[in-house]
Design a protein around this motif. Sequence first.
Motif, PDB file in Angstrom:
ATOM      1  N   ILE A  15       1.132  -1.421  -0.172  1.00 13.15           N
ATOM      2  CA  ILE A  15      -0.062  -0.026   0.057  1.00 13.15           C
ATOM      3  C   ILE A  15       0.706   0.904   0.050  1.00 13.15           C
ATOM      4  O   ILE A  15       0.398   1.965  -0.787  1.00 13.15           O
ATOM      5  N   GLY A  16       2.071   0.836   0.981  1.00 10.03           N
ATOM      6  CA  GLY A  16       2.307   2.126   0.679  1.00 10.03           C
ATOM      7  C   GLY A  16       3.581   2.228  -0.229  1.00 10.03           C
ATOM      8  O   GLY A  16       4.166   3.541  -0.911  1.00 10.03           O
ATOM      9  N   THR A  17       4.049   1.721  -0.779  1.00  8.07           N
ATOM     10  CA  THR A  17       4.829   1.328  -1.926  1.00  8.07           C
ATOM     11  C   THR A  17       3.709   2.162  -3.497  1.00  8.07           C
ATOM     12  O   THR A  17       3.688   3.054  -4.417  1.00  8.07           O
ATOM     13  N   THR A  18       2.023   2.098  -3.577  1.00 10.48           N
ATOM     14  CA  THR A  18       1.015   2.094  -4.759  1.00 10.48           C
ATOM     15  C   THR A  18       1.302   4.110  -4.280  1.00 10.48           C
ATOM     16  O   THR A  18       0.652   4.319  -5.250  1.00 10.48           O
ATOM     17  N   GLU A  19       1.161   4.449  -2.720  1.00 15.27           N
ATOM     18  CA  GLU A  19       0.288   5.347  -2.484  1.00 15.27           C
ATOM     19  C   GLU A  19       1.653   6.209  -3.132  1.00 15.27           C
ATOM     20  O   GLU A  19       1.605   7.383  -3.763  1.00 15.27           O
ATOM     21  N   PHE A  20       2.866   6.458  -2.917  1.00 11.65           N
ATOM     22  CA  PHE A  20       3.831   7.100  -2.917  1.00 11.65           C
ATOM     23  C   PHE A  20       4.920   7.172  -4.403  1.00 11.65           C
ATOM     24  O   PHE A  20       5.084   8.262  -5.194  1.00 11.65           O
ATOM     25  N   GLY A  50      -9.479   9.512  -2.121  1.00  8.65           N
ATOM     26  CA  GLY A  50      -9.679   8.091  -2.197  1.00  8.65           C
ATOM     27  C   GLY A  50      -9.868   7.754  -0.653  1.00  8.65           C
ATOM     28  O   GLY A  50     -10.213   7.240  -0.099  1.00  8.65           O
ATOM     29  N   VAL A  51      -8.641   7.156  -0.411  1.00  8.58           N
ATOM     30  CA  VAL A  51      -8.473   7.216   1.492  1.00  8.58           C
ATOM     31  C   VAL A  51      -9.336   8.405   2.423  1.00  8.58           C
ATOM     32  O   VAL A  51     -10.012   7.615   3.547  1.00  8.58           O
ATOM     33  N   VAL A  52      -9.624   9.825   2.551  1.00  8.66           N
ATOM     34  CA  VAL A  52     -10.143   9.801   3.074  1.00  8.66           C
ATOM     35  C   VAL A  52     -11.793   9.588   3.138  1.00  8.66           C
ATOM     36  O   VAL A  52     -11.827   9.272   4.827  1.00  8.66           O
ATOM     37  N   LEU A  53     -12.167   9.376   2.052  1.00  6.27           N
ATOM     38  CA  LEU A  53     -13.943   8.410   2.095  1.00  6.27           C
ATOM     39  C   LEU A  53     -13.485   7.228   2.476  1.00  6.27           C
ATOM     40  O   LEU A  53     -14.771   6.432   3.140  1.00  6.27           O
ATOM     41  N   MET A  75      -7.322  -5.953   0.590  1.00  6.05           N
ATOM     42  CA  MET A  75      -6.190  -6.761  -0.022  1.00  6.05           C
ATOM     43  C   MET A  75      -6.542  -6.733  -1.140  1.00  6.05           C
ATOM     44  O   MET A  75      -6.168  -6.606  -1.763  1.00  6.05           O
ATOM     45  N   GLY A  76      -8.212  -7.715  -1.354  1.00  7.88           N
ATOM     46  CA  GLY A  76      -8.114  -8.155  -2.988  1.00  7.88           C
ATOM     47  C   GLY A  76      -8.883  -6.624  -3.794  1.00  7.88           C
ATOM     48  O   GLY A  76      -8.617  -6.673  -4.716  1.00  7.88           O
ATOM     49  N   LEU A  77      -9.381  -5.558  -2.923  1.00 10.67           N
ATOM     50  CA  LEU A  77      -9.983  -4.488  -3.885  1.00 10.67           C
ATOM     51  C   LEU A  77      -8.567  -3.669  -3.999  1.00 10.67           C
ATOM     52  O   LEU A  77      -8.553  -3.621  -4.921  1.00 10.67           O
ATOM     53  N   PHE A  78      -7.742  -3.866  -3.122  1.00 10.71           N
ATOM     54  CA  PHE A  78      -5.929  -3.104  -3.665  1.00 10.71           C
ATOM     55  C   PHE A  78      -5.723  -4.236  -4.673  1.00 10.71           C
ATOM     56  O   PHE A  78      -4.917  -3.061  -5.494  1.00 10.71           O
ATOM     57  N   ILE A  79      -5.497  -4.978  -4.938  1.00 15.77           N
ATOM     58  CA  ILE A  79      -4.996  -5.554  -6.066  1.00 15.77           C
ATOM     59  C   ILE A  79      -6.190  -5.109  -7.239  1.00 15.77           C
ATOM     60  O   ILE A  79      -5.497  -5.477  -8.135  1.00 15.77           O
ATOM     61  N   LEU A  80      -6.689  -4.968  -7.301  1.00 17.62           N
ATOM     62  CA  LEU A  80      -7.767  -4.950  -8.425  1.00 17.62           C
ATOM     63  C   LEU A  80      -7.585  -3.653  -8.899  1.00 17.62           C
ATOM     64  O   LEU A  80      -7.069  -3.489 -10.127  1.00 17.62           O
ATOM     65  N   GLY A  81      -7.211  -2.736  -7.709  1.00 20.35           N
ATOM     66  CA  GLY A  81      -7.546  -1.409  -8.712  1.00 20.35           C
ATOM     67  C   GLY A  81      -6.378  -1.285  -9.491  1.00 20.35           C
ATOM     68  O   GLY A  81      -5.725  -0.473 -10.727  1.00 20.35           O
ATOM     69  N   ASN A  82      -5.264  -2.132  -8.274  1.00 19.46           N
ATOM     70  CA  ASN A  82      -3.704  -2.096  -8.999  1.00 19.46           C
ATOM     71  C   ASN A  82      -3.454  -2.716 -10.655  1.00 19.46           C
ATOM     72  O   ASN A  82      -3.304  -2.157 -11.853  1.00 19.46           O
ATOM     73  N   VAL A  83      -4.048  -3.354 -10.617  1.00 19.79           N
ATOM     74  CA  VAL A  83      -4.645  -4.446 -12.010  1.00 19.79           C
ATOM     75  C   VAL A  83      -5.023  -3.771 -13.213  1.00 19.79           C
ATOM     76  O   VAL A  83      -4.695  -3.167 -13.602  1.00 19.79           O
ATOM     77  N   VAL A  84      -6.309  -2.980 -12.568  1.00 18.11           N
ATOM     78  CA  VAL A  84      -6.674  -1.395 -13.746  1.00 18.11           C
ATOM     79  C   VAL A  84      -5.551  -0.342 -13.598  1.00 18.11           C
ATOM     80  O   VAL A  84      -5.840  -0.441 -14.854  1.00 18.11           O
ATOM     81  N   SER A  85      -5.173   0.026 -12.780  1.00 18.31           N
ATOM     82  CA  SER A  85      -4.252   0.599 -13.370  1.00 18.31           C
ATOM     83  C   SER A  85      -2.660   0.009 -14.409  1.00 18.31           C
ATOM     84  O   SER A  85      -2.212   1.040 -14.903  1.00 18.31           O
ATOM     85  N   ALA A 101      -7.976   1.326  -5.724  1.00 13.00           N
ATOM     86  CA  ALA A 101      -6.817   0.858  -5.223  1.00 13.00           C
ATOM     87  C   ALA A 101      -6.947   1.684  -3.643  1.00 13.00           C
ATOM     88  O   ALA A 101      -7.010   1.387  -2.549  1.00 13.00           O
ATOM     89  N   SER A 102      -7.287   2.651  -3.238  1.00  9.61           N
ATOM     90  CA  SER A 102      -7.318   3.617  -2.437  1.00  9.61           C
ATOM     91  C   SER A 102      -8.326   3.759  -1.017  1.00  9.61           C
ATOM     92  O   SER A 102      -7.928   3.515  -0.351  1.00  9.61           O
ATOM     93  N   LEU A 103      -9.287   2.606  -1.880  1.00  2.99           N
ATOM     94  CA  LEU A 103     -10.090   2.720  -0.790  1.00  2.99           C
ATOM     95  C   LEU A 103     -10.145   1.798   0.531  1.00  2.99           C
ATOM     96  O   LEU A 103     -10.671   1.441   1.047  1.00  2.99           O
ATOM     97  N   ALA A 104      -9.204   0.413  -0.309  1.00  3.29           N
ATOM     98  CA  ALA A 104      -8.575   0.296   0.930  1.00  3.29           C
ATOM     99  C   ALA A 104      -7.373   0.064   1.710  1.00  3.29           C
ATOM    100  O   ALA A 104      -7.703  -0.219   3.002  1.00  3.29           O
TER     101      ALA A 104
END
Length: 403
Positions: A15-20, A50-53, A75-85, A101-104
């Motif tokens: 999560i930290g990697t994809t954020e920054f 997305g993180v705030v909401l 974690m599944g939501l995080f994976i989905l968001g990064n695959v879409v990206s 991805a940020s929702l997770a």
Amino acid sequence: MPLALLALAIGAFGIGTTEFVIMGLLPEVAAEFQVSIPTAGFLVTGYALGVVLGAPLMTLLGTRVTRKRMLMLLMGLFILGNVVSALAPVFGVMLAGRVVASLAHGAFFGIGSVVAADLVAPQKKAGAIAMMFTGLTVANVVGVPLGTYIGQSAGWRTTFGIVALLGVVGLLGVARLVPEQPRPEGVRIRHELAAFRNVQVLLAMAMTVLGFGGVFAAITYITPMMTEVAGYAASSVTWLLVLFGLGMVGGNLVGGRFADRHLMPMLYVSLGGLALVLGLFTVTAHNKAAAAVTLVLIGALGFATVPPLQKRVLDQAAGAPTLASAVNIGAFNLGNALSAWLGGLVIAAGLGYTAPNWVGAVLAASALALAVVSSLLERRTAAAEGRIVAGSTSGPVAVTARH
């Protein structure tokens, strides 16, 4: 420390990697989608919002399942968001992937904090939370620089593909190592929301916004500050950020260790030190060596506040900690957005690239003031309760007041 904390730390690392990492890949993304750099910057802003909401939304949705299952779903939501990206054909789709991805993000750290604290003895809770957040800090030392290098050499889509694989590892780790914890009986949305009627919870969240906001007031504009003021080459910024990340790792671990013993004194020292160092950065930024040392100190003092602030929220919202814990993660990102905006205002006003450091110093000092107020209120409440208890044997009125 239980092995389950390793699984949580791996998830935090992804999560930290994809954020920054997106900050170092904006030119490549903008070039491929043929959009401007400011437009590509919505990938950063959209993630933060997305993180705030997402923090309260996903946490409330997860009140009807066990915490382990919710962590796996996140974690599944995080994976989905990064695959879409990684596979996005147009800019709008990539932005949607970033938001997914940020929702997770907030809910994972919020629920993960509660799980981590429950895995250990009461006197080790802050240390356990710090261990999970180590994944986030190490991401800034290893994940972000490595992801940026891979993205610049092999394409940014490769970076997001690798981050998605990290998510798979985190998901498997949670499934295998995190023990099943029964869903707390009687926990309903209204119980979780009730925590926000506690003034101490609100004060802790305000400290989070202001204290960590102080860090990002400076770090958001670190590139022009280091190149235009300190005189570093643009190619040196990556390694300067690694130094900042090393400070984050050390500060996070020290903060966790001492917060278990002396939580409020740890906040006084870290917030007071952060305000002082940020103020000094306006001077030390003019010297290469001094600027590098100051950068490490900002990372260390800034992240030394994270475990005690997160534990403070958990302690004060003990009856229903999950939502409050997740919202506090959103508060970190709210502080990031607020301080970046304020830092931009002072630069636009012609006050120079070091001016955001003064903004950060004021924000950190404000957080310190709130910590003092919080402690005084707590002592006053404890004293009042002590008087009630002392008088409870004198008659039925005193007993009623106690309850």
